[in-house]
Design a protein around this motif. Structure first.
Motif, PDB file in Angstrom:
ATOM      1  N   MET A 128       2.789  10.086  -5.817  1.00 38.48           N
ATOM      2  CA  MET A 128       2.993   8.803  -5.292  1.00 38.48           C
ATOM      3  C   MET A 128       3.426   7.893  -6.522  1.00 38.48           C
ATOM      4  O   MET A 128       3.809   6.561  -6.170  1.00 38.48           O
ATOM      5  CB  MET A 128       1.940   8.289  -4.497  1.00 38.48           C
ATOM      6  CG  MET A 128       1.948   6.817  -4.393  1.00 38.48           C
ATOM      7  SD  MET A 128       0.429   6.085  -3.272  1.00 38.48           S
ATOM      8  CE  MET A 128       0.279   6.991  -1.938  1.00 38.48           C
ATOM      9  N   SER A 129       2.987   8.179  -7.754  1.00 39.43           N
ATOM     10  CA  SER A 129       3.502   7.320  -8.927  1.00 39.43           C
ATOM     11  C   SER A 129       4.880   6.999  -8.739  1.00 39.43           C
ATOM     12  O   SER A 129       5.644   7.907  -9.239  1.00 39.43           O
ATOM     13  CB  SER A 129       2.968   8.054 -10.180  1.00 39.43           C
ATOM     14  OG  SER A 129       1.574   7.988 -10.113  1.00 39.43           O
ATOM     15  N   ALA A 130       5.425   5.804  -8.225  1.00 38.64           N
ATOM     16  CA  ALA A 130       6.514   5.349  -8.497  1.00 38.64           C
ATOM     17  C   ALA A 130       6.814   3.984  -8.451  1.00 38.64           C
ATOM     18  O   ALA A 130       5.853   3.380  -8.523  1.00 38.64           O
ATOM     19  CB  ALA A 130       6.964   6.159  -7.076  1.00 38.64           C
ATOM     20  N   LEU A 131       7.787   3.507  -8.710  1.00 37.31           N
ATOM     21  CA  LEU A 131       8.432   2.261  -8.750  1.00 37.31           C
ATOM     22  C   LEU A 131       9.063   1.981  -7.285  1.00 37.31           C
ATOM     23  O   LEU A 131       9.930   2.727  -6.808  1.00 37.31           O
ATOM     24  CB  LEU A 131       9.427   1.848  -9.944  1.00 37.31           C
ATOM     25  CG  LEU A 131       9.716   0.690 -10.051  1.00 37.31           C
ATOM     26  CD1 LEU A 131       8.622  -0.349 -10.544  1.00 37.31           C
ATOM     27  CD2 LEU A 131      11.131   0.393 -11.261  1.00 37.31           C
ATOM     28  N   TYR A 132       9.007   0.794  -6.687  1.00 39.28           N
ATOM     29  CA  TYR A 132       9.142   0.261  -5.545  1.00 39.28           C
ATOM     30  C   TYR A 132       9.966  -1.083  -5.459  1.00 39.28           C
ATOM     31  O   TYR A 132       9.377  -1.921  -6.052  1.00 39.28           O
ATOM     32  CB  TYR A 132       8.321   0.446  -4.359  1.00 39.28           C
ATOM     33  CG  TYR A 132       7.455   1.819  -4.239  1.00 39.28           C
ATOM     34  CD1 TYR A 132       7.685   2.568  -3.485  1.00 39.28           C
ATOM     35  CD2 TYR A 132       6.291   2.104  -5.074  1.00 39.28           C
ATOM     36  CE1 TYR A 132       7.311   3.618  -3.075  1.00 39.28           C
ATOM     37  CE2 TYR A 132       5.726   3.158  -4.999  1.00 39.28           C
ATOM     38  CZ  TYR A 132       6.090   4.362  -4.175  1.00 39.28           C
ATOM     39  OH  TYR A 132       5.489   5.325  -3.694  1.00 39.28           O
ATOM     40  N   ALA A 133      10.754  -1.120  -4.628  1.00 40.93           N
ATOM     41  CA  ALA A 133      11.238  -2.525  -4.523  1.00 40.93           C
ATOM     42  C   ALA A 133      10.825  -2.971  -3.113  1.00 40.93           C
ATOM     43  O   ALA A 133      10.384  -1.977  -2.195  1.00 40.93           O
ATOM     44  CB  ALA A 133      13.053  -2.323  -4.085  1.00 40.93           C
ATOM     45  N   MET A 134      10.145  -4.306  -3.180  1.00 47.41           N
ATOM     46  CA  MET A 134       9.648  -4.847  -1.819  1.00 47.41           C
ATOM     47  C   MET A 134      10.668  -5.802  -1.196  1.00 47.41           C
ATOM     48  O   MET A 134      11.344  -6.691  -1.968  1.00 47.41           O
ATOM     49  CB  MET A 134       8.427  -5.792  -2.388  1.00 47.41           C
ATOM     50  CG  MET A 134       7.320  -4.738  -2.985  1.00 47.41           C
ATOM     51  SD  MET A 134       5.955  -5.794  -3.334  1.00 47.41           S
ATOM     52  CE  MET A 134       6.537  -7.116  -4.559  1.00 47.41           C
ATOM     53  N   SER A 135      10.619  -5.734   0.093  1.00 47.22           N
ATOM     54  CA  SER A 135      11.321  -6.926   0.778  1.00 47.22           C
ATOM     55  C   SER A 135      10.243  -7.741   1.518  1.00 47.22           C
ATOM     56  O   SER A 135       9.330  -6.847   2.451  1.00 47.22           O
ATOM     57  CB  SER A 135      12.455  -6.231   1.698  1.00 47.22           C
ATOM     58  OG  SER A 135      13.357  -5.716   0.979  1.00 47.22           O
TER      59      SER A 135
END
Length: 109
Positions: free
Chosen positions: A1-8
């Motif tokens: 799960m270690s990840a970078l995410y874009a949030m809207s």
């Protein structure tokens, strides 16, 4: 799960976005308007449960429509399905107002 995410983000007062890292029990990110996110989580029974501190160092307007002053801070409680990338908006309450967040994975870290 270690990840970078874009949030809207969508709230009663508008929309926003940002980028957040979720992994190894930590949540760290930055949102539009210079909002900062910092928190921790645990995975339990197919859920991600945690607390995220929201900090507005320069003030501004939240997606809830609320105007905030510089150095405003809040603590948010997170209880999402472990598969929060299913395309469904996940809900958070900010100052008693609902905010819906859709996360899109940018990449593993």
């Amino acid at each position: 799960m270690s990840a970078l995410y874009a949030m809207s983000l969508v709230g009663m007062g508008g929309t926003g976005g940002g980028t957040v890292y979720v992994g190894n029990g930590k949540i760290v990110g930055v949102g539009a308007g210079n909002l900062r996110y910092s928190g921790t989580y645990i995975e339990q029974a197919g859920r991600i449960k945690g607390t995220v501190n929201l900090y507005a160092p320069t003030g501004g307007t939240l997606v809830t429509g609320a105007q905030v002053t510089a150095d405003s801070r809040w603590s948010l409680t997170l209880d999402w399905p472990a598969n929060f990338l299913d395309g469904k908006p996940q809900a958070l309450m900010v100052e008693g107002h609902p905010v819906h967040i859709i996360m899109e994975k940018i990449g593993d870290i």
